[in-house]
Design a protein around this motif. Structure first.
Motif, PDB file in Angstrom:
ATOM      1  N   PRO A 109       0.796  -1.231   0.000  1.00 35.28           N
ATOM      2  CA  PRO A 109       0.000   0.000   0.000  1.00 35.28           C
ATOM      3  C   PRO A 109       0.830   1.284   0.000  1.00 35.28           C
ATOM      4  CG  PRO A 109       0.040  -0.961   2.192  1.00 35.28           C
ATOM      5  CD  PRO A 109       0.724  -1.940   1.279  1.00 35.28           C
ATOM      6  N   SER A 110       2.116   1.173   0.281  1.00 31.54           N
ATOM      7  CA  SER A 110       2.986   2.347   0.362  1.00 31.54           C
ATOM      8  C   SER A 110       3.885   2.423  -0.864  1.00 31.54           C
ATOM      9  CB  SER A 110       3.846   2.282   1.629  1.00 31.54           C
ATOM     10  OG  SER A 110       3.036   2.228   2.779  1.00 31.54           O
ATOM     11  N   GLN A 111       4.341   3.633  -1.137  1.00 34.11           N
ATOM     12  CA  GLN A 111       5.196   3.861  -2.296  1.00 34.11           C
ATOM     13  C   GLN A 111       6.383   4.713  -1.873  1.00 34.11           C
ATOM     14  OE1 GLN A 111       3.318   6.092  -5.448  1.00 34.11           O
ATOM     15  NE2 GLN A 111       4.767   5.379  -6.978  1.00 34.11           N
ATOM     16  N   LEU A 112       7.490   4.553  -2.569  1.00 33.47           N
ATOM     17  CA  LEU A 112       8.645   5.397  -2.307  1.00 33.47           C
ATOM     18  C   LEU A 112       9.258   5.872  -3.605  1.00 33.47           C
ATOM     19  CD1 LEU A 112      11.729   4.087  -2.826  1.00 33.47           C
ATOM     20  CD2 LEU A 112      11.007   2.641  -0.951  1.00 33.47           C
ATOM     21  N   ARG A 113       9.999   6.952  -3.472  1.00 37.58           N
ATOM     22  CA  ARG A 113      10.793   7.482  -4.580  1.00 37.58           C
ATOM     23  C   ARG A 113      12.166   7.808  -4.019  1.00 37.58           C
ATOM     24  NH1 ARG A 113       9.618  11.781  -9.193  1.00 37.58           N
ATOM     25  NH2 ARG A 113      11.759  12.052  -9.805  1.00 37.58           N
ATOM     26  N   GLN A 143       2.314  -2.547   5.444  1.00 37.21           N
ATOM     27  CA  GLN A 143       2.784  -3.931   5.355  1.00 37.21           C
ATOM     28  C   GLN A 143       3.735  -4.154   4.188  1.00 37.21           C
ATOM     29  OE1 GLN A 143      -0.926  -6.023   4.865  1.00 37.21           O
ATOM     30  NE2 GLN A 143      -0.881  -5.807   2.643  1.00 37.21           N
ATOM     31  N   GLY A 144       3.800  -3.175   3.261  1.00 37.38           N
ATOM     32  CA  GLY A 144       4.679  -3.314   2.110  1.00 37.38           C
ATOM     33  C   GLY A 144       4.814  -2.012   1.355  1.00 37.38           C
ATOM     34  N   VAL A 145       5.906  -1.898   0.605  1.00 37.67           N
ATOM     35  CA  VAL A 145       6.196  -0.675  -0.136  1.00 37.67           C
ATOM     36  C   VAL A 145       6.670  -1.051  -1.538  1.00 37.67           C
ATOM     37  CG1 VAL A 145       8.574  -0.548   0.744  1.00 37.67           C
ATOM     38  CG2 VAL A 145       7.457   1.535  -0.040  1.00 37.67           C
ATOM     39  N   GLU A 177       7.075   1.341 -19.259  1.00 32.48           N
ATOM     40  CA  GLU A 177       8.381   0.755 -19.515  1.00 32.48           C
ATOM     41  C   GLU A 177       9.066   0.425 -18.205  1.00 32.48           C
ATOM     42  OE1 GLU A 177      10.302   3.805 -21.695  1.00 32.48           O
ATOM     43  OE2 GLU A 177       8.909   3.687 -23.345  1.00 32.48           O
ATOM     44  N   GLY A 178       8.485   0.871 -17.102  1.00 36.08           N
ATOM     45  CA  GLY A 178       9.120   0.721 -15.811  1.00 36.08           C
ATOM     46  C   GLY A 178       8.968  -0.659 -15.203  1.00 36.08           C
ATOM     47  N   VAL A 179       9.816  -0.886 -14.230  1.00 40.43           N
ATOM     48  CA  VAL A 179       9.782  -2.100 -13.435  1.00 40.43           C
ATOM     49  C   VAL A 179       9.288  -1.685 -12.052  1.00 40.43           C
ATOM     50  CG1 VAL A 179      11.193  -3.931 -12.411  1.00 40.43           C
ATOM     51  CG2 VAL A 179      11.734  -3.059 -14.697  1.00 40.43           C
ATOM     52  N   VAL A 180       8.343  -2.432 -11.510  1.00 39.69           N
ATOM     53  CA  VAL A 180       7.863  -2.157 -10.176  1.00 39.69           C
ATOM     54  C   VAL A 180       8.537  -3.138  -9.225  1.00 39.69           C
ATOM     55  CG1 VAL A 180       5.857  -2.023  -8.644  1.00 39.69           C
ATOM     56  CG2 VAL A 180       5.657  -1.259 -11.021  1.00 39.69           C
ATOM     57  N   LEU A 181       9.245  -2.581  -8.268  1.00 40.29           N
ATOM     58  CA  LEU A 181       9.901  -3.382  -7.240  1.00 40.29           C
ATOM     59  C   LEU A 181       9.123  -3.236  -5.939  1.00 40.29           C
ATOM     60  CD1 LEU A 181      13.621  -2.327  -7.828  1.00 40.29           C
ATOM     61  CD2 LEU A 181      12.436  -4.319  -8.750  1.00 40.29           C
ATOM     62  N   GLY A 182       9.036  -4.300  -5.172  1.00 43.13           N
ATOM     63  CA  GLY A 182       8.325  -4.252  -3.917  1.00 43.13           C
ATOM     64  C   GLY A 182       9.071  -4.958  -2.825  1.00 43.13           C
ATOM     65  N   ARG A 183       8.705  -4.593  -1.606  1.00 41.81           N
ATOM     66  CA  ARG A 183       9.306  -5.218  -0.428  1.00 41.81           C
ATOM     67  C   ARG A 183       8.270  -5.240   0.675  1.00 41.81           C
ATOM     68  NH1 ARG A 183      14.580  -3.403   3.166  1.00 41.81           N
ATOM     69  NH2 ARG A 183      13.766  -4.329   5.067  1.00 41.81           N
TER      70      ARG A 183
END
Length: 185
Positions: A109-113, A143-145, A177-183
């Protein structure tokens, strides 16, 4: 400071001499204005040289952007002349608030830059900034970004992978074109 950081991290390019803040307003402004508690800025003797910006709840943030940030940007950057179409950069700001798949937001549910100058050799500083953000997000219930990275940005992909991020989506990022990475946190 927003303009300075963005210009330094983007090689000094500026999109509009008539609106020198528009790049910073587009790329960093919403996070700094709407969730400053999740914004960590790194400065050196020349000024801002890196940042990590976080959003605790992407869906809530998008609603707040539409309700308060975007109207302020439309007022700040009105169409030129008698044109009724929004300023190009304002249109890009609106597109930046695009939708993400529910399957992504459910687990992340969270995002970072993360932005830093290429010459920022000491990766421990970037690691410290990112760790501070992840700790703050987790402490506030995330719980995740996730984050979007261009596949050509090998340095950022490698750094985030070392920090425990895994590729979760490809081609479904807003940039297509982007890749979404999560943790998970």
């Amino acid at each position: 400071m927003v303009r300075q950081l963005h210009l330094r991290t983007q090689g000094g390019q500026e999109s509009s001499a008539s609106h020198p803040d528009i790049v910073g307003d587009r790329c960093l402004g919403p996070c700094l204005a709407l969730c400053p508690e999740y914004c960590f800025i790194l400065e050196d003797e020349l000024g801002a040289c890196g940042c990590v910006l976080g959003i605790l709840d992407v869906r809530c943030f998008a609603k707040r952007c539409q309700a308060s940030w975007m109207p302020a940007m439309r007022d700040k950057y009105p169409p030129k002349g008698g044109n009724t179409h929004p300023n190009t950069q304002v249109k890009l700001m609106e597109e930046d608030q695009g939708e993400y798949p529910d399957s992504l937001i459910y687990h992340f549910p969270s995002q970072l830059r993360l932005d830093a100058l290429p010459e920022l050799v000491d990766v421990s500083v970037s690691r410290t900034l990112l760790t501070a953000l992840l700790t703050a997000l987790k402490a506030n219930g995330s719980q995740g970004v996730f984050c979007e990275v261009q596949p050509t940005d090998r340095q950022r992909l490698e750094f985030l992978t070392k920090m425990g991020f895994l590729e979760i989506l490809r081609g479904e990022a807003r940039s297509r074109e982007g890749v979404v990475l999560g943790r998970l946190l």
